[in-house]
Design a protein around this motif. Structure first.
Motif: not given
Length: 418
Positions: A45-52, A369-375
């Motif tokens: 969850a922490g990693i997902l939040m940080t990637f968010g 932004s909409f593709f690379g940044g969310t990878v």
């Protein structure tokens, strides 16, 4: 014939290194930032939040590209690049001294998010403009080679970020790095940014913009006019950016966390990514030169074929030991280099000069932004939901299949006048 200016390339490339160093430093510090700013949740969850939070910075890119793209097309490439770098310095300073969650609670991650938004706006108005400045300062038969220095400089910034974190990890150890050592990376970036600002202040304006200015052909509303008159170039440029950035962030951003999750040490994982970031960076002029000789499209076509065939086997190989992990990273990195060797010239060449800064900056940042940044976020989510270590490979395979008809219809721009 446009006279080639080494000063254009040197100053633009060197100053761009700093921006990408600071922007990507966050990615390589993901486990540490997760622990310091999201300590109240479990590991994933922490990693997902940080990637968010990492992805949040990218969503400001299109806004930054429209604002600074308008500045670049109306007032000059140089002015836009100087303003963009100034906007990068402030968040670097704040993050370097930002108290953690344990000190100021929820304010810590909120301020962190705000600073990432500032960074996203800044780089959104800069990187596409650097490519424009370079191709507008190059001979017509060397635009691919010269534009590849934009890729080299961004790759060097990424390499430098991973190298600094690796060195800090090796010298300080994981405990000190987690407590205070990570801040040193931002302080290094702050010093470099001041030097880069001086370089951009003395950089000359591009030849193409000066010609537009002399002819009285500067667009008064470049962003609005670009949407009306450059729709096809915008579509093709967005597609190229999306494809390149999906591959880029999966391999040179996400994989470090993926390797750690597979059981490899943080130092070893960082070392692998550092080596391939270096290869990606300094091989860019070679691929750019190839695009000048053979065309922009052929390099992208080869990448598509390689990713469709080898992505899934490469991710399976990562679980088979260190040697196979290095081999799999090499397999995934080669087509990535081909894409970006072509992109630096191919994307800005699609646009007319009076809309080029706006069009190239916006298309790059939409894809980024909409593709690379969310990878990194999507790849981690796929891993958790599917439960297979090879699940992220489908991001490369599906995006490659989608690109087949797009590249077929995209014009070859190698001989186009800019």
């Amino acid at each position: 014939m446009i006279k080639f200016s080494k000063k254009h390339v040197f100053f633009a490339a060197t100053s761009t290194i700093v921006e990408w160093y600071d922007f990507m430093l966050f990615a390589y510090l993901t486990p540490i930032i997760a622990h310091n700013f999201f300590p109240h949740v479990d590991k994933y969850a922490g990693i997902l939040m940080t990637f968010g939070v990492f992805a949040a910075g990218f969503f400001m890119g299109p806004i930054g590209s429209m604002v600074m793209g308008s500045v670049g097309d109306r007032l000059g490439r140089k002015r836009a690049l100087v303003i963009s770098l100034l906007m990068m310095i402030f968040p670097m300073l704040v993050i370097a001294f930002l108290p953690t969650y344990n000190s100021i609670g929820i304010l810590a991650p909120l301020i962190l998010i705000l600073m990432r938004l500032f960074q996203g706006f800044s780089i959104g108005g800069s990187y596409g403009g650097v490519m424009v400045l370079m191709i507008e300062s190059a001979k017509s038969n060397r635009r691919g080679f010269i534009a590849s220095f934009a890729t080299m400089s961004s790759g060097t910034g990424v390499f430098f970020a991973s190298l600094v974190v690796m060195i800090l990890s090796g010298i300080l150890g994981s405990t000190a790095l987690d407590i205070w050592g990570w801040r040193v990376g931002y302080l290094v970036g702050l010093i470099l940014a001041i030097i880069a600002l001086i370089m951009r202040l003395i950089i000359p304006e591009s030849h193409s913009f000066e010609k537009l200015k002399e002819a009285g052909e500067i667009a008064l509303t470049p962003v609005r006019s670009m949407f009306k008159e450059q729709r096809k170039p915008l579509f093709f440029a967005i597609a190229l950016s999306a494809y390149g950035n999906i591959a880029y962030y999966l391999i040179l951003s996400y994989l470090e966390t993926h390797f750690i999750d597979l059981g490899y040490s943080e130092f070893f994982s960082l070392a692998i990514i550092t080596v391939f970031s270096l290869l990606f960076s300094f091989s860019a002029p070679l691929w750019g030169l190839m695009s000048d000789f053979f065309g922009r499209k052929i390099l992208v076509k080869i990448s598509i074929v390689l990713y469709i065939i080898f992505s899934y086997p490469a991710f399976i190989m990562m679980t088979m030991g260190p040697v196979y992990l290095m081999l799999s990273t090499a397999i995934l990195s080669i087509p990535l280099m081909l894409i970006w060797g072509s992109y630096g010239a191919a994307a800005p060449e699609l646009f007319q000069a009076r809309y080029r800064y706006s069009g190239n900056a916006l298309s790059y940042n939409i894809g980024n932004s909409f593709f690379g940044g969310t990878v990194p976020f999507v790849a981690t989510l796929l891993l958790v939901v599917v439960g297979s270590a090879s699940a992220p490979a489908w991001l490369l395979i599906i995006s490659s299949i989608i690109m087949i008809p797009i590249v077929y219809y995209m014009p070859e721009t190698r001989f186009k006048e800019v």
